[in-house]
Write a protein that holds these residues in place. Structure first.
Motif, PDB file in Angstrom:
ATOM      1  N   THR A  69     -43.395  -3.368  45.216  1.00 61.31           N
ATOM      2  CA  THR A  69     -42.217  -3.728  44.436  1.00 61.31           C
ATOM      3  C   THR A  69     -41.408  -4.770  45.188  1.00 61.31           C
ATOM      4  N   ILE A  70     -41.057  -5.837  44.473  1.00 58.26           N
ATOM      5  CA  ILE A  70     -40.230  -6.896  45.055  1.00 58.26           C
ATOM      6  C   ILE A  70     -38.813  -6.759  44.512  1.00 58.26           C
ATOM      7  N   SER A  71     -37.844  -6.885  45.403  1.00 60.29           N
ATOM      8  CA  SER A  71     -36.444  -6.883  45.002  1.00 60.29           C
ATOM      9  C   SER A  71     -35.693  -7.888  45.869  1.00 60.29           C
ATOM     10  N   ARG A  72     -34.487  -8.198  45.459  1.00 59.35           N
ATOM     11  CA  ARG A  72     -33.690  -9.142  46.238  1.00 59.35           C
ATOM     12  C   ARG A  72     -32.219  -8.766  46.156  1.00 59.35           C
ATOM     13  N   ASP A  73     -31.513  -9.143  47.206  1.00 61.45           N
ATOM     14  CA  ASP A  73     -30.070  -8.965  47.276  1.00 61.45           C
ATOM     15  C   ASP A  73     -29.497 -10.339  47.587  1.00 61.45           C
ATOM     16  N   ASN A  74     -29.085 -11.040  46.568  1.00 63.25           N
ATOM     17  CA  ASN A  74     -28.598 -12.411  46.775  1.00 63.25           C
ATOM     18  C   ASN A  74     -27.321 -12.467  47.592  1.00 63.25           C
ATOM     19  N   ALA A  75     -26.535 -11.397  47.552  1.00 63.75           N
ATOM     20  CA  ALA A  75     -25.313 -11.369  48.350  1.00 63.75           C
ATOM     21  C   ALA A  75     -25.634 -11.342  49.841  1.00 63.75           C
ATOM     22  N   LYS A  76     -26.795 -10.775  50.176  1.00 67.45           N
ATOM     23  CA  LYS A  76     -27.210 -10.692  51.579  1.00 67.45           C
ATOM     24  C   LYS A  76     -28.264 -11.730  51.932  1.00 67.45           C
ATOM     25  N   ASN A  77     -28.607 -12.588  50.960  1.00 71.13           N
ATOM     26  CA  ASN A  77     -29.647 -13.603  51.199  1.00 71.13           C
ATOM     27  C   ASN A  77     -30.936 -12.964  51.709  1.00 71.13           C
ATOM     28  N   THR A  78     -31.313 -11.862  51.134  1.00 73.58           N
ATOM     29  CA  THR A  78     -32.482 -11.127  51.612  1.00 73.58           C
ATOM     30  C   THR A  78     -33.348 -10.676  50.447  1.00 73.58           C
ATOM     31  N   LEU A  79     -34.634 -10.732  50.690  1.00 70.90           N
ATOM     32  CA  LEU A  79     -35.643 -10.314  49.725  1.00 70.90           C
ATOM     33  C   LEU A  79     -36.471  -9.205  50.351  1.00 70.90           C
ATOM     34  N   TYR A  80     -36.972  -8.287  49.530  1.00 68.39           N
ATOM     35  CA  TYR A  80     -37.724  -7.160  50.054  1.00 68.39           C
ATOM     36  C   TYR A  80     -39.069  -7.025  49.340  1.00 68.39           C
ATOM     37  N   LEU A  81     -40.046  -6.551  50.098  1.00 68.53           N
ATOM     38  CA  LEU A  81     -41.340  -6.184  49.522  1.00 68.53           C
ATOM     39  C   LEU A  81     -41.627  -4.750  49.957  1.00 68.53           C
ATOM     40  N   GLN A  82     -41.439  -3.818  49.039  1.00 65.54           N
ATOM     41  CA  GLN A  82     -41.738  -2.416  49.304  1.00 65.54           C
ATOM     42  C   GLN A  82     -43.208  -2.180  49.000  1.00 65.54           C
ATOM     43  N   MET A  83     -43.933  -1.704  49.991  1.00 68.68           N
ATOM     44  CA  MET A  83     -45.368  -1.488  49.848  1.00 68.68           C
ATOM     45  C   MET A  83     -45.681  -0.012  50.029  1.00 68.68           C
ATOM     46  N   ASN A  84     -46.189   0.604  49.004  1.00 73.33           N
ATOM     47  CA  ASN A  84     -46.548   2.023  49.026  1.00 73.33           C
ATOM     48  C   ASN A  84     -48.049   2.188  48.832  1.00 73.33           C
ATOM     49  N   SER A  85     -48.529   3.351  49.163  1.00 72.17           N
ATOM     50  CA  SER A  85     -49.958   3.682  48.991  1.00 72.17           C
ATOM     51  C   SER A  85     -50.839   2.583  49.586  1.00 72.17           C
ATOM     52  N   LEU A  86     -50.522   2.209  50.792  1.00 73.02           N
ATOM     53  CA  LEU A  86     -51.231   1.098  51.426  1.00 73.02           C
ATOM     54  C   LEU A  86     -52.697   1.422  51.669  1.00 73.02           C
ATOM     55  N   LYS A  87     -53.508   0.389  51.565  1.00 68.89           N
ATOM     56  CA  LYS A  87     -54.955   0.512  51.746  1.00 68.89           C
ATOM     57  C   LYS A  87     -55.387  -0.427  52.874  1.00 68.89           C
ATOM     58  N   PRO A  88     -56.498  -0.139  53.514  1.00 67.04           N
ATOM     59  CA  PRO A  88     -56.974  -1.049  54.573  1.00 67.04           C
ATOM     60  C   PRO A  88     -57.128  -2.485  54.088  1.00 67.04           C
ATOM     61  N   GLU A  89     -57.474  -2.679  52.836  1.00 64.99           N
ATOM     62  CA  GLU A  89     -57.643  -4.034  52.317  1.00 64.99           C
ATOM     63  C   GLU A  89     -56.321  -4.766  52.127  1.00 64.99           C
ATOM     64  N   ASP A  90     -55.198  -4.085  52.337  1.00 66.51           N
ATOM     65  CA  ASP A  90     -53.906  -4.756  52.319  1.00 66.51           C
ATOM     66  C   ASP A  90     -53.594  -5.414  53.661  1.00 66.51           C
ATOM     67  N   THR A  91     -54.429  -5.188  54.648  1.00 62.30           N
ATOM     68  CA  THR A  91     -54.221  -5.784  55.967  1.00 62.30           C
ATOM     69  C   THR A  91     -54.245  -7.299  55.881  1.00 62.30           C
ATOM     70  N   ALA A  92     -53.186  -7.930  56.362  1.00 62.31           N
ATOM     71  CA  ALA A  92     -53.057  -9.381  56.280  1.00 62.31           C
ATOM     72  C   ALA A  92     -51.745  -9.798  56.925  1.00 62.31           C
ATOM     73  N   VAL A  93     -51.591 -11.100  57.085  1.00 60.22           N
ATOM     74  CA  VAL A  93     -50.282 -11.664  57.396  1.00 60.22           C
ATOM     75  C   VAL A  93     -49.589 -11.934  56.065  1.00 60.22           C
ATOM     76  N   TYR A  94     -48.366 -11.441  55.950  1.00 63.48           N
ATOM     77  CA  TYR A  94     -47.607 -11.575  54.718  1.00 63.48           C
ATOM     78  C   TYR A  94     -46.543 -12.662  54.885  1.00 63.48           C
ATOM     79  N   TYR A  95     -46.457 -13.523  53.877  1.00 60.93           N
ATOM     80  CA  TYR A  95     -45.528 -14.636  53.882  1.00 60.93           C
ATOM     81  C   TYR A  95     -44.623 -14.582  52.654  1.00 60.93           C
TER      82      TYR A  95
END
Length: 124
Positions: A69-95
């Protein structure tokens, strides 16, 4: 112009969760649409999801839909990526990346600014 810095990566077991953050500098952060991409060793950069500048629209790759799930807080100039139920194939560098045009946001080439990336490793 906007500068992006990702954080929150790390090592997690399969089935676990992580929350990545993307902190932005610049007064115009709220006007940018933000995408998340990932790149595993030996593979091309892969689209994960994006969120519109207002936060009112999100879109995810099929591989992460229902888990991330992606969310953002523009007041804080911050974006979030909540990652649940992670799998080995999710292994990567995230940008995170920013674009001021709401078009073809699944394509890396449509983004103007990129962070340096944060490593996510999911062990089996």
């Amino acid at each position: 112009q906007v500068q992006l810095v990702e954080s929150g990566g790390g090592l997690v077991q399969a089935g676990g969760s992580l929350r990545l953050s993307c902190a932005a500098s610049g007064r115009t952060f709220s006007s940018y649409h933000i995408g998340w991409f990932r790149q595993a060793p030996g593979k091309e950069r892969e689209f994960v999801g994006y969120i519109s500048s207002s936060g009112g629209s999100t879109y995810y790759a099929d591989s992460v839909k229902g888990r991330f799930t992606i969310s953002r807080d523009n007041a804080k100039n911050t974006l979030y990526l909540q990652m649940n139920s992670l799998k080995p194939e999710d292994t990567a560098v995230y940008y995170c990346a920013a674009s001021n045009r709401f078009i073809l946001l699944t394509m890396a080439s449509k983004y103007d600014y990129w962070g340096q990336g944060t490593q996510v490793t999911v062990s089996s």
